[in-house]
Every structure is written in structure tokens, then in C-alpha cells.
Design a protein around this motif. Structure first.
Motif, PDB file in Angstrom:
ATOM      1  N   ASP A 295     -16.886 -83.709 114.107  1.00  0.00           N
ATOM      2  CA  ASP A 295     -16.317 -84.629 115.097  1.00  0.00           C
ATOM      3  C   ASP A 295     -14.873 -84.291 115.438  1.00  0.00           C
ATOM      4  O   ASP A 295     -14.357 -84.740 116.472  1.00  0.00           O
ATOM      5  CB  ASP A 295     -16.397 -86.069 114.581  1.00  0.00           C
ATOM      6  CG  ASP A 295     -17.814 -86.614 114.605  1.00  0.00           C
ATOM      7  OD1 ASP A 295     -18.671 -86.001 115.273  1.00  0.00           O
ATOM      8  OD2 ASP A 295     -18.063 -87.642 113.943  1.00  0.00           O
ATOM      9  N   GLN A 296     -14.216 -83.507 114.601  1.00  0.00           N
ATOM     10  CA  GLN A 296     -12.825 -83.141 114.881  1.00  0.00           C
ATOM     11  C   GLN A 296     -12.710 -82.031 115.932  1.00  0.00           C
ATOM     12  O   GLN A 296     -11.631 -81.821 116.486  1.00  0.00           O
ATOM     13  CB  GLN A 296     -12.129 -82.711 113.584  1.00  0.00           C
ATOM     14  CG  GLN A 296     -11.979 -83.842 112.571  1.00  0.00           C
ATOM     15  CD  GLN A 296     -11.260 -83.409 111.311  1.00  0.00           C
ATOM     16  OE1 GLN A 296     -10.445 -82.500 111.329  1.00  0.00           O
ATOM     17  NE2 GLN A 296     -11.566 -84.062 110.194  1.00  0.00           N
ATOM     18  N   TYR A 297     -13.808 -81.316 116.179  1.00  0.00           N
ATOM     19  CA  TYR A 297     -13.801 -80.276 117.213  1.00  0.00           C
ATOM     20  C   TYR A 297     -14.058 -80.937 118.569  1.00  0.00           C
ATOM     21  O   TYR A 297     -15.175 -81.342 118.874  1.00  0.00           O
ATOM     22  CB  TYR A 297     -14.875 -79.229 116.928  1.00  0.00           C
ATOM     23  CG  TYR A 297     -14.637 -78.403 115.687  1.00  0.00           C
ATOM     24  CD1 TYR A 297     -13.948 -77.197 115.740  1.00  0.00           C
ATOM     25  CD2 TYR A 297     -15.127 -78.834 114.446  1.00  0.00           C
ATOM     26  CE1 TYR A 297     -13.735 -76.436 114.597  1.00  0.00           C
ATOM     27  CE2 TYR A 297     -14.925 -78.078 113.298  1.00  0.00           C
ATOM     28  CZ  TYR A 297     -14.224 -76.889 113.384  1.00  0.00           C
ATOM     29  OH  TYR A 297     -14.030 -76.149 112.251  1.00  0.00           O
ATOM     30  N   LYS A 298     -13.023 -81.034 119.378  1.00  0.00           N
ATOM     31  CA  LYS A 298     -13.132 -81.739 120.651  1.00  0.00           C
ATOM     32  C   LYS A 298     -13.755 -80.851 121.731  1.00  0.00           C
ATOM     33  O   LYS A 298     -13.882 -79.639 121.579  1.00  0.00           O
ATOM     34  CB  LYS A 298     -11.749 -82.227 121.102  1.00  0.00           C
ATOM     35  CG  LYS A 298     -11.021 -83.065 120.070  1.00  0.00           C
ATOM     36  CD  LYS A 298     -11.853 -84.258 119.587  1.00  0.00           C
ATOM     37  CE  LYS A 298     -11.105 -85.106 118.568  1.00  0.00           C
ATOM     38  NZ  LYS A 298     -11.942 -86.164 117.983  1.00  0.00           N
ATOM     39  N   GLU A 299     -14.113 -81.469 122.826  1.00  0.00           N
ATOM     40  CA  GLU A 299     -14.677 -80.736 123.960  1.00  0.00           C
ATOM     41  C   GLU A 299     -13.699 -79.664 124.419  1.00  0.00           C
ATOM     42  O   GLU A 299     -12.508 -79.923 124.579  1.00  0.00           O
ATOM     43  CB  GLU A 299     -14.963 -81.710 125.114  1.00  0.00           C
ATOM     44  CG  GLU A 299     -15.814 -81.147 126.227  1.00  0.00           C
ATOM     45  CD  GLU A 299     -17.244 -80.890 125.799  1.00  0.00           C
ATOM     46  OE1 GLU A 299     -17.857 -79.957 126.364  1.00  0.00           O
ATOM     47  OE2 GLU A 299     -17.743 -81.611 124.910  1.00  0.00           O
ATOM     48  N   GLY A 300     -14.217 -78.462 124.607  1.00  0.00           N
ATOM     49  CA  GLY A 300     -13.360 -77.366 125.043  1.00  0.00           C
ATOM     50  C   GLY A 300     -12.767 -76.548 123.912  1.00  0.00           C
ATOM     51  O   GLY A 300     -12.094 -75.542 124.159  1.00  0.00           O
ATOM     52  N   ASP A 301     -13.007 -76.970 122.664  1.00  0.00           N
ATOM     53  CA  ASP A 301     -12.575 -76.193 121.502  1.00  0.00           C
ATOM     54  C   ASP A 301     -13.617 -75.105 121.285  1.00  0.00           C
ATOM     55  O   ASP A 301     -14.740 -75.378 120.851  1.00  0.00           O
ATOM     56  CB  ASP A 301     -12.459 -77.098 120.277  1.00  0.00           C
ATOM     57  CG  ASP A 301     -11.838 -76.393 119.074  1.00  0.00           C
ATOM     58  OD1 ASP A 301     -11.894 -75.150 119.019  1.00  0.00           O
ATOM     59  OD2 ASP A 301     -11.311 -77.094 118.190  1.00  0.00           O
ATOM     60  N   LEU A 302     -13.252 -73.871 121.559  1.00  0.00           N
ATOM     61  CA  LEU A 302     -14.202 -72.768 121.516  1.00  0.00           C
ATOM     62  C   LEU A 302     -14.692 -72.454 120.106  1.00  0.00           C
ATOM     63  O   LEU A 302     -15.718 -71.792 119.932  1.00  0.00           O
ATOM     64  CB  LEU A 302     -13.566 -71.518 122.137  1.00  0.00           C
ATOM     65  CG  LEU A 302     -13.301 -71.624 123.643  1.00  0.00           C
ATOM     66  CD1 LEU A 302     -12.326 -70.539 124.090  1.00  0.00           C
ATOM     67  CD2 LEU A 302     -14.599 -71.538 124.418  1.00  0.00           C
ATOM     68  N   ARG A 303     -13.989 -72.929 119.113  1.00  0.00           N
ATOM     69  CA  ARG A 303     -14.418 -72.692 117.735  1.00  0.00           C
ATOM     70  C   ARG A 303     -15.738 -73.382 117.427  1.00  0.00           C
ATOM     71  O   ARG A 303     -16.494 -72.917 116.570  1.00  0.00           O
ATOM     72  CB  ARG A 303     -13.326 -73.161 116.759  1.00  0.00           C
ATOM     73  CG  ARG A 303     -12.080 -72.296 116.793  1.00  0.00           C
ATOM     74  CD  ARG A 303     -10.942 -72.896 116.003  1.00  0.00           C
ATOM     75  NE  ARG A 303     -10.474 -74.145 116.577  1.00  0.00           N
ATOM     76  CZ  ARG A 303      -9.344 -74.752 116.231  1.00  0.00           C
ATOM     77  NH1 ARG A 303      -8.557 -74.204 115.312  1.00  0.00           N
ATOM     78  NH2 ARG A 303      -8.976 -75.887 116.796  1.00  0.00           N
ATOM     79  N   LYS A 304     -16.021 -74.463 118.107  1.00  0.00           N
ATOM     80  CA  LYS A 304     -17.267 -75.186 117.834  1.00  0.00           C
ATOM     81  C   LYS A 304     -18.489 -74.321 118.141  1.00  0.00           C
ATOM     82  O   LYS A 304     -19.494 -74.358 117.421  1.00  0.00           O
ATOM     83  CB  LYS A 304     -17.302 -76.481 118.638  1.00  0.00           C
ATOM     84  CG  LYS A 304     -18.402 -77.442 118.208  1.00  0.00           C
ATOM     85  CD  LYS A 304     -18.247 -78.786 118.906  1.00  0.00           C
ATOM     86  CE  LYS A 304     -19.285 -79.781 118.419  1.00  0.00           C
ATOM     87  NZ  LYS A 304     -19.126 -81.112 119.046  1.00  0.00           N
ATOM     88  N   LYS A 305     -18.398 -73.524 119.205  1.00  0.00           N
ATOM     89  CA  LYS A 305     -19.489 -72.611 119.532  1.00  0.00           C
ATOM     90  C   LYS A 305     -19.395 -71.312 118.746  1.00  0.00           C
ATOM     91  O   LYS A 305     -20.407 -70.742 118.339  1.00  0.00           O
ATOM     92  CB  LYS A 305     -19.486 -72.300 121.035  1.00  0.00           C
ATOM     93  CG  LYS A 305     -19.997 -73.426 121.912  1.00  0.00           C
ATOM     94  CD  LYS A 305     -20.125 -72.944 123.359  1.00  0.00           C
ATOM     95  CE  LYS A 305     -20.756 -74.014 124.233  1.00  0.00           C
ATOM     96  NZ  LYS A 305     -20.935 -73.537 125.636  1.00  0.00           N
ATOM     97  N   ALA A 306     -18.182 -70.835 118.538  1.00  0.00           N
ATOM     98  CA  ALA A 306     -17.998 -69.549 117.870  1.00  0.00           C
ATOM     99  C   ALA A 306     -18.375 -69.610 116.394  1.00  0.00           C
ATOM    100  O   ALA A 306     -18.925 -68.649 115.850  1.00  0.00           O
ATOM    101  CB  ALA A 306     -16.550 -69.089 118.010  1.00  0.00           C
ATOM    102  N   PHE A 307     -18.097 -70.733 115.749  1.00  0.00           N
ATOM    103  CA  PHE A 307     -18.313 -70.837 114.310  1.00  0.00           C
ATOM    104  C   PHE A 307     -19.700 -71.342 113.936  1.00  0.00           C
ATOM    105  O   PHE A 307     -20.206 -71.022 112.855  1.00  0.00           O
ATOM    106  CB  PHE A 307     -17.290 -71.788 113.678  1.00  0.00           C
ATOM    107  CG  PHE A 307     -15.872 -71.279 113.671  1.00  0.00           C
ATOM    108  CD1 PHE A 307     -15.567 -69.970 114.004  1.00  0.00           C
ATOM    109  CD2 PHE A 307     -14.832 -72.132 113.324  1.00  0.00           C
ATOM    110  CE1 PHE A 307     -14.249 -69.511 113.997  1.00  0.00           C
ATOM    111  CE2 PHE A 307     -13.524 -71.688 113.299  1.00  0.00           C
ATOM    112  CZ  PHE A 307     -13.228 -70.376 113.638  1.00  0.00           C
TER     113      PHE A 307
END
Length: 454
Positions: A295-307
Motif C-alpha cells: 500500500d505504500q507504493y503509490k500510483e505511478g511508482d515504477l517500483r511496484k511493477k519492476a519489483f
């Protein structure tokens, strides 16, 4: 991509395999030094380059015990070793009579670093740049092994009790006749710092492959050590010195974050390459990232998809490791050093410097239109934002357990952890004795060193 292994290293590897399969306690039954002694500088370098079976590996049980990952009841029952289940549940009994590979592998690194250092003391040739690099590498590898052991088997550093608190077993030589004893916590940290200060002066600025340490790696590890000790002046000094030599940050806007494994091994951010020991926990399909962390990874944080990959039932699994495969990367990177510097700056009142460093990273982690604006944050809010970004950036890297331990020493940052198994809620209070793992039972029985209370 590994260095070529020469014949003497093959003999060393055989002795290592024999060691791990024939005894349950590394310090209980020492390797036969007579069959593994490297005689030339090339042999010594080959031993230190053994990143497959020996070096460049770190303990995994702190990763399991921290709060970045969760596992279902079914997955917990299917873990292959009791230590995994017991570490996750913060159980009183951890090993259930089984070997503890985190202890064995890491002290094995200490032993072989000492083998090289002893041979260098007896070396009759000139102290060339090759000699210096080998000596610096052995000192660094011993220091990082000791540092990792401190995070698992000794209490978090505490200024008030550092003299009277037991640290770890320190070994300055591979002498099989030395009786092991535990140093104080302060002595243990002094050893790590002393080795790194010496290594820094001997290591090269750069190497062909980051499984070998450099001056930047020594400075970076010093910044980690001083941060954990709460010496923010020295942590900042060493972090900034490291960043002055290496400051590469990948821009995630220009990589394909939709790929399952978007990162190359030995990418430009890596200062020192290391991976966690492989337990079944990291490959279990029932293990996922804590929803609270996701939940700490907000919209537009590319780490959410990369990790992460998303499962069919909506759970997030770590796949984007800097190891380039399924093994969890646990090395040191430029962003970690940058976040250490930012944290130290804001603690010291340098809000402008801290914000500048933080945004240097976030500009390359968010899509431009989603970049968070931290410019109006007060010092305390900026400090909290840096800690949050640190956790998101370093997920699965082996830093969370250490961060929990050190931050729990501060009144405003104490955090209670919770698990749930079969409907039962289990908690881990700040500064609980279970933040220190017990020394393996066989080690206690055979060497007589004092056990950690639990």
C-alpha cells in the motif's frame, strides 16, 4: 558470469562441501587448512573470487523474520526446514536440532578470509598492487561477514550497554587450536570498522565485476555500520565519500518494468554484489509481500511493477531482484547509500541537502506526472518520507531487520510486528529478545560460548 576457477580452487570447493555435509557447527570441526592453503597471489585471488559456493552470500533468516513478507498457513506448513517456520513465527525454539547454515556459511567466509590474510603475512614477494588488492579484499570480506553475523546473533548496537553486552565470536586467524569466545559488542564493531578502514586504503577504485570489493564498497559498508550504530556524522561522511566516487542510478522510466525480471545482474547501481542464502521460503508460491508494504507504493511508482508480479488472487510476489534471477539480492547499491546520506542529513538539520538527495532518486523511480512533492514537508515529515522510501527501495535486500532493530531504539519509531497463523495473532514487541537469534545448539555444546537469551 564468474571468474575462471583454477585447480586449487576446485580442491577448496571440495573441502567446503565436505565441511558442510560432515559437521553441524562450523566452529565445532574446523576445515583441514593443510589441504586448502593457497600459495601464490593468483591462488589467493581465486579463493576470494569463489562467489558461487563461498563469498558474496548473506544470511536469510533475518529476511524471513522481518515484516516485508507474509506466508499463508498452507505455505508455512510446506517449508522445507524448521528454521524457516520458526524464524517467521518468532518461536522460542528455532533450529530444532538442525544445522544453521546462516551461521556456518558466514563463519566459513571468516575462516577463508583468514587463510588468505595469514598467507599474505608469510608471503615473500613484493607488496604489489595485486598484493594490496587481495589483502584489502580479504579484510573487506571478513568485515562484511562479521557485520552480517552481528545483525543476526548479537543485539542491536546500544551506546549505553555496548561494553557489557556480548557480541560475536571473533577469529583473527584460521588456527584450528584457538578456543572460540565471544567478544563484547563494542569489540565486535571495532573489528568490523578496523578491517574496513584498512581495506579502504588497499582496494582499487573500480573492478571488472562487483563480486570483488572496491574502495566504494568499503566506504559504503562503513556508512551502513555507522548508521546502525547511530553515529550519523560518520555514516554521512562515508556515504558522501562513496557517492563522490560512484553515483549511478537507473532511470526506471527507461526500462521495461513489465518484464518479469527487468534488471540485469551487475547493473550500474550495484556497488557490491551479494545474494541471500536460498531457503525454500523465497521460492514458495504462498509467500508474498506484506499488504501494508504494498500500500505504500503509490500510483505511478515504477517500483511496484519492476519489483513485483501480481498473482491471480491479488497478492504481490518479489521477482525484480538485482540478482537477475529468483535469488534475493542482498548487496550494496548506490540508492541505499544515497538514502543513508539523506537520512543522516535530515537528522542533522540539513533539510535542503536531504530533500535534494531524495529527489535525485525519486525522479528515476516515478513517472514524471506522479512524482511526489516533498518540498513543503516539515523536517519530521521529510524524515518519515525518507524512511518510507528506504523500505520501498530496499525491499528484499536484507536491510529491513537491521532497520527495525536500530529504529526500535528510538522512542518515536518503535514498532510492534504481528503475524497470524491459524487465526492466532503473534506479536514481536520492540527490542524483544527475539530480535537476536540463538547461537546454534551444537556450537554452544561443543565450544561452551554463552547462549543468547530468548
Amino acid at each position: 558470469m564468474k571468474h575462471k576457477i583454477n585447480p586449487i580452487l576446485s580442491i577448496m570447493i571440495i573441502s567446503i562441501i565436505h565441511l558442510l555435509t560432515s559437521c553441524e557447527s562450523f566452529l565445532e570441526e574446523k576445515p583441514n587448512k593443510d589441504i586448502v592453503v593457497p600459495n601464490t597471489l593468483e591462488d589467493m585471488q581465486a579463493l576470494l573470487d569463489n562467489s558461487v559456493q563461498l563469498f558474496n552470500t548473506s544470511p536469510c533468516i533475518p529476511q524471513i523474520a522481518a515484516d516485508d513478507f507474509v506466508i499463508t498457513d498452507e505455505g508455512l506448513l510446506n517449508l522445507s526446514q524448521p528454521v524457516e517456520r520458526n524464524a517467521y513465527l518468532w518461536a522460542d525454539e528455532v533450529y530444532e536440532g538442525m544445522p544453521n547454515y546462516d551461521w556456518n556459511y558466514t563463519y566459513e567466509q571468516v575462516f577463508y578470509a583468514n587463510v588468505v590474510l595469514e598467507q599474505l603475512r608469510d608471503y615473500k614477494g613484493a607488496e604489489t598492487s595485486q598484493y594490496n588488492e587481495i589483502k584489502g579484499s580479504a579484510l573487506f570480506l571478513r568485515a562484511i561477514a562479521y557485520y552480517q553475523l552481528l545483525q543476526v546473533y548479537a543485539p542491536a548496537y546500544d551506546q549505553a550497554s555496548r561494553i557489557d553486552t556480548l557480541g560475536i565470536i571473533l577469529k583473527d586467524s584460521p588456527d584450528v587450536n584457538e578456543s572460540p569466545s565471544r567478544a563484547s559488542l563494542q569489540e565486535s564493531y571495532n573489528k568490523v570498522i578496523g578491517d574496513l578502514v584498512k581495506a579502504k586504503e588497499l582496494l582499487p577504485l573500480s573492478v571488472a565485476i562487483p563480486t570483488r570489493p572496491t574502495q566504494v564498497a568499503a566506504l559504503s559498508l562503513l556508512s551502513k555500520v555507522f548508521l546502525e550504530m547511530g553515529d550519523f556524522d560518520l555514516a554521512l561522511e562515508n556515504a558522501l565519500s562513496a557517492l563522490a566516487l560512484k553515483s549511478d542510478i537507473m532511470d526506471y522510466n527507461y526500462i521495461d518494468v513489465d518484464e518479469r525480471r527487468p534488471f540485469d545482474v551487475f547493473n550500474e547501481e550495484v556497488i557490491f554484489h551479494s545474494t541471500s542464502l536460498t531457503y525454500s521460503f523465497m521460492t514458495n508460491s504462498e509467500v508474498s509481500i506484506s499488504p501494508e508494504l504494498i500500500d505504500q507504493y503509490k500510483e505511478g511508482d515504477l517500483r511496484k511493477k519492476a519489483f513485483f508480479d501480481v498473482t491471480d488472487d491479488g497478492r504481490y510476489r518479489l521477482v525484480g531482484s538485482y540478482s537477475g534471477n529468483y535469488v534475493w539480492f542482498s548487496g550494496i547499491t548506490v540508492p541505499e547509500v544515497l538514502l543513508t546520506a539523506a537520512e543522516c542529513m535530515v537528522r542533522k538539520g540539513n533539510r535542503t541537502g536531504a530533500l535534494s538527495l531524495l529527489m535525485d532518486l525519486l525522479n528515476k523511480r516515478y513517472i514524471p506526472e506522479a512524482l511526489p512533492d516533498y518540498s513543503s514537508l516539515e523536517d519530521k515529515e521529510l524524515f518519515e518520507a525518507i524512511l518510507e522510501e528506504r523500505r520501498k527501495e530496499l525491499v528484499g535486500r536484507g536491510t529491513r531487520w537491521t532497520d527495525l532493530r536500530r529504529l526500535n531504539k528510538e522512542v518515536d519509531l518503535k514498532e510492534t510486528l504481528f503475524r497470524e497463523m491459524n487465526g492466532e495473532v503473534i506479536s514481536l514487541a520492540p527490542n524483544d529478545l527475539k530480535y537476536v537469534f540463538p547461537i546454534p545448539d551444537d556450537e554452544i555444546r561443543r565450544s561452551g560460548v554463552k547462549q543468547n537469551p530468548r
